[in-house]
Design a protein around this motif. Structure first.
Motif, PDB file in Angstrom:
ATOM      1  N   ARG A   9      47.175  38.904  81.821  1.00  0.00           N
ATOM      2  CA  ARG A   9      48.158  39.382  80.839  1.00  0.00           C
ATOM      3  C   ARG A   9      47.510  40.318  79.825  1.00  0.00           C
ATOM      4  NH1 ARG A   9      53.332  37.595  81.147  1.00  0.00           N
ATOM      5  NH2 ARG A   9      53.586  35.722  82.374  1.00  0.00           N
ATOM      6  N   ALA A  10      46.284  40.034  79.456  1.00  0.00           N
ATOM      7  CA  ALA A  10      45.585  40.904  78.512  1.00  0.00           C
ATOM      8  C   ALA A  10      45.386  42.291  79.121  1.00  0.00           C
ATOM      9  CB  ALA A  10      44.244  40.293  78.120  1.00  0.00           C
ATOM     10  N   TRP A  11      45.024  42.336  80.390  1.00  0.00           N
ATOM     11  CA  TRP A  11      44.834  43.622  81.076  1.00  0.00           C
ATOM     12  C   TRP A  11      46.130  44.422  81.065  1.00  0.00           C
ATOM     13  CZ3 TRP A  11      41.747  47.267  82.574  1.00  0.00           C
ATOM     14  CH2 TRP A  11      42.182  48.204  83.521  1.00  0.00           C
ATOM     15  N   ARG A  12      47.231  43.733  81.391  1.00  0.00           N
ATOM     16  CA  ARG A  12      48.530  44.408  81.464  1.00  0.00           C
ATOM     17  C   ARG A  12      48.982  44.948  80.110  1.00  0.00           C
ATOM     18  NH1 ARG A  12      51.462  39.833  85.094  1.00  0.00           N
ATOM     19  NH2 ARG A  12      50.551  40.415  87.100  1.00  0.00           N
ATOM     20  N   SER A  13      48.553  44.296  79.047  1.00  0.00           N
ATOM     21  CA  SER A  13      49.038  44.717  77.722  1.00  0.00           C
ATOM     22  C   SER A  13      47.908  45.201  76.813  1.00  0.00           C
ATOM     23  CB  SER A  13      49.820  43.581  77.068  1.00  0.00           C
ATOM     24  OG  SER A  13      49.012  42.438  76.932  1.00  0.00           O
ATOM     25  N   MET A  14      46.847  45.724  77.401  1.00  0.00           N
ATOM     26  CA  MET A  14      45.708  46.224  76.610  1.00  0.00           C
ATOM     27  C   MET A  14      46.140  47.255  75.569  1.00  0.00           C
ATOM     28  SD  MET A  14      42.671  45.028  76.852  1.00  0.00           S
ATOM     29  CE  MET A  14      41.641  46.316  76.220  1.00  0.00           C
ATOM     30  N   ASP A  15      47.149  48.044  75.890  1.00  0.00           N
ATOM     31  CA  ASP A  15      47.586  49.077  74.963  1.00  0.00           C
ATOM     32  C   ASP A  15      48.179  48.497  73.685  1.00  0.00           C
ATOM     33  OD1 ASP A  15      46.785  50.950  76.841  1.00  0.00           O
ATOM     34  OD2 ASP A  15      48.782  51.090  77.750  1.00  0.00           O
ATOM     35  N   SER A  16      48.613  47.239  73.722  1.00  0.00           N
ATOM     36  CA  SER A  16      49.197  46.639  72.519  1.00  0.00           C
ATOM     37  C   SER A  16      48.133  46.139  71.541  1.00  0.00           C
ATOM     38  CB  SER A  16      50.137  45.500  72.892  1.00  0.00           C
ATOM     39  OG  SER A  16      49.410  44.409  73.405  1.00  0.00           O
ATOM     40  N   LEU A  17      46.887  46.047  71.985  1.00  0.00           N
ATOM     41  CA  LEU A  17      45.801  45.648  71.090  1.00  0.00           C
ATOM     42  C   LEU A  17      45.313  46.886  70.346  1.00  0.00           C
ATOM     43  CD1 LEU A  17      43.791  43.535  70.015  1.00  0.00           C
ATOM     44  CD2 LEU A  17      42.312  44.097  71.956  1.00  0.00           C
ATOM     45  N   LEU A  18      45.717  46.985  69.101  1.00  0.00           N
ATOM     46  CA  LEU A  18      45.397  48.179  68.321  1.00  0.00           C
ATOM     47  C   LEU A  18      44.063  48.063  67.600  1.00  0.00           C
ATOM     48  CD1 LEU A  18      48.961  48.792  66.843  1.00  0.00           C
ATOM     49  CD2 LEU A  18      47.932  49.789  68.906  1.00  0.00           C
ATOM     50  N   ASP A  19      43.661  46.841  67.260  1.00  0.00           N
ATOM     51  CA  ASP A  19      42.430  46.632  66.507  1.00  0.00           C
ATOM     52  C   ASP A  19      41.537  45.657  67.277  1.00  0.00           C
ATOM     53  OD1 ASP A  19      40.423  46.256  64.652  1.00  0.00           O
ATOM     54  OD2 ASP A  19      41.698  45.284  63.157  1.00  0.00           O
ATOM     55  N   ASP A  20      40.387  46.133  67.717  1.00  0.00           N
ATOM     56  CA  ASP A  20      39.489  45.283  68.502  1.00  0.00           C
ATOM     57  C   ASP A  20      38.979  44.087  67.697  1.00  0.00           C
ATOM     58  OD1 ASP A  20      39.814  46.800  70.744  1.00  0.00           O
ATOM     59  OD2 ASP A  20      37.951  47.932  70.504  1.00  0.00           O
ATOM     60  N   LYS A  21      39.024  44.173  66.373  1.00  0.00           N
ATOM     61  CA  LYS A  21      38.589  43.048  65.547  1.00  0.00           C
ATOM     62  C   LYS A  21      39.555  41.872  65.660  1.00  0.00           C
ATOM     63  CE  LYS A  21      36.227  45.993  62.251  1.00  0.00           C
ATOM     64  NZ  LYS A  21      36.284  46.612  60.939  1.00  0.00           N
ATOM     65  N   ALA A  22      40.769  42.143  66.074  1.00  0.00           N
ATOM     66  CA  ALA A  22      41.774  41.087  66.244  1.00  0.00           C
ATOM     67  C   ALA A  22      41.818  40.578  67.682  1.00  0.00           C
ATOM     68  CB  ALA A  22      43.148  41.616  65.834  1.00  0.00           C
ATOM     69  N   ALA A  23      40.878  40.979  68.512  1.00  0.00           N
ATOM     70  CA  ALA A  23      40.917  40.649  69.942  1.00  0.00           C
ATOM     71  C   ALA A  23      40.887  39.149  70.199  1.00  0.00           C
ATOM     72  CB  ALA A  23      39.762  41.330  70.667  1.00  0.00           C
ATOM     73  N   LYS A  24      40.049  38.406  69.485  1.00  0.00           N
ATOM     74  CA  LYS A  24      39.931  36.976  69.746  1.00  0.00           C
ATOM     75  C   LYS A  24      41.255  36.267  69.468  1.00  0.00           C
ATOM     76  CE  LYS A  24      37.127  32.925  68.662  1.00  0.00           C
ATOM     77  NZ  LYS A  24      36.021  32.400  67.841  1.00  0.00           N
ATOM     78  N   SER A  25      41.859  36.530  68.335  1.00  0.00           N
ATOM     79  CA  SER A  25      43.133  35.866  68.031  1.00  0.00           C
ATOM     80  C   SER A  25      44.230  36.346  68.979  1.00  0.00           C
ATOM     81  CB  SER A  25      43.530  36.066  66.577  1.00  0.00           C
ATOM     82  OG  SER A  25      43.673  37.422  66.272  1.00  0.00           O
ATOM     83  N   TRP A  26      44.185  37.606  69.382  1.00  0.00           N
ATOM     84  CA  TRP A  26      45.147  38.153  70.338  1.00  0.00           C
ATOM     85  C   TRP A  26      45.025  37.416  71.671  1.00  0.00           C
ATOM     86  CZ3 TRP A  26      44.114  41.687  74.590  1.00  0.00           C
ATOM     87  CH2 TRP A  26      45.248  42.311  75.113  1.00  0.00           C
ATOM     88  N   LEU A  27      43.802  37.223  72.140  1.00  0.00           N
ATOM     89  CA  LEU A  27      43.575  36.529  73.406  1.00  0.00           C
ATOM     90  C   LEU A  27      43.963  35.050  73.327  1.00  0.00           C
ATOM     91  CD1 LEU A  27      40.185  38.195  74.373  1.00  0.00           C
ATOM     92  CD2 LEU A  27      42.349  38.418  75.623  1.00  0.00           C
TER      93      LEU A  27
END
Length: 193
Positions: free
Chosen positions: A63-81
């Motif tokens: 799901r993360a791969w499919r929606s990579m474009d929605s992650l705007l800030d890499d610093k928020a990656a852990k909480s996003w995942l």
């Protein structure tokens, strides 16, 4: 002349698309490499089943791969995942069809403790699972995943003060559970409550 312009334009667009795809892939690989262990640890804590935890992490990564474009800030990656993983875990229960079995057909296993630490860990896990979900989830996100109050608020879509109150209440309830256990067993934690 015009034909050359269109060929160059088309080649430039193709090169740009390849570059974007490569950047997306590198970004994704970096995220997975950095956060995979934390995702697995959290999934395992939720499920207590290695295979299910691995499946959850795999679905989370997909799901993360499919929606990579929605992650705007890499610093928020852990909480996003972690948010994706939580949603995948919830989907697991939406899809789950419980298999009914006759209890007489199966032998009930009694767990054999393999050391004092294992007993204490199981006891603590059991006490945490006794907490209401609104208290348990923020506590697990803080203790297991190392999230701050603000990050937990973002993941759970709550106000930070609400999260802090729930964390306080969760710890207070765990303390009460421990005090009750200590008073009933004379200071010893047992595998039974």
């Amino acid at each position: 002349m015009a034909l050359n312009f269109f060929k160059k334009s088309r080649n430039k667009k193709a090169e740009d698309q390849v570059s974007i795809a490569m950047n997306k892939e590198k970004r994704y690989e970096a995220l997975v490499r950095v956060w995979h262990k934390d995702l697995f640890r959290y999934a395992y804590w939720l499920t207590k089943d290695r295979d299910v935890a691995e499946d959850l992490v795999q679905e989370t990564c997909l799901r993360a791969w499919r929606s990579m474009d929605s992650l705007l800030d890499d610093k928020a990656a852990k909480s996003w995942l972690i948010t994706i993983l939580r949603r995948e875990n919830a989907r697991r229960f939406e899809r789950k069809q419980l298999e009914l079995v006759d209890i007489d057909d199966h032998q009930i296993e009694t767990p054999t403790p393999s050391g004092e630490t294992n007993i204490e860990n199981r006891w603590l896990h059991k006490q945490i699972m006794r907490l209401a979900p609104e208290y348990r989830e923020p506590l697990v996100l803080q203790v297991m995943a190392g999230f701050s109050g603000e990050e937990i608020a973002s993941i759970l879509d709550l106000n930070k003060n609400t999260v802090m109150t729930r964390l306080f209440r969760a710890r207070s309830q765990l303390k009460e559970f421990m005090e009750h256990q200590e008073s009933s067993t004379g200071g010893q934690i047992s595998g039974r409550t």
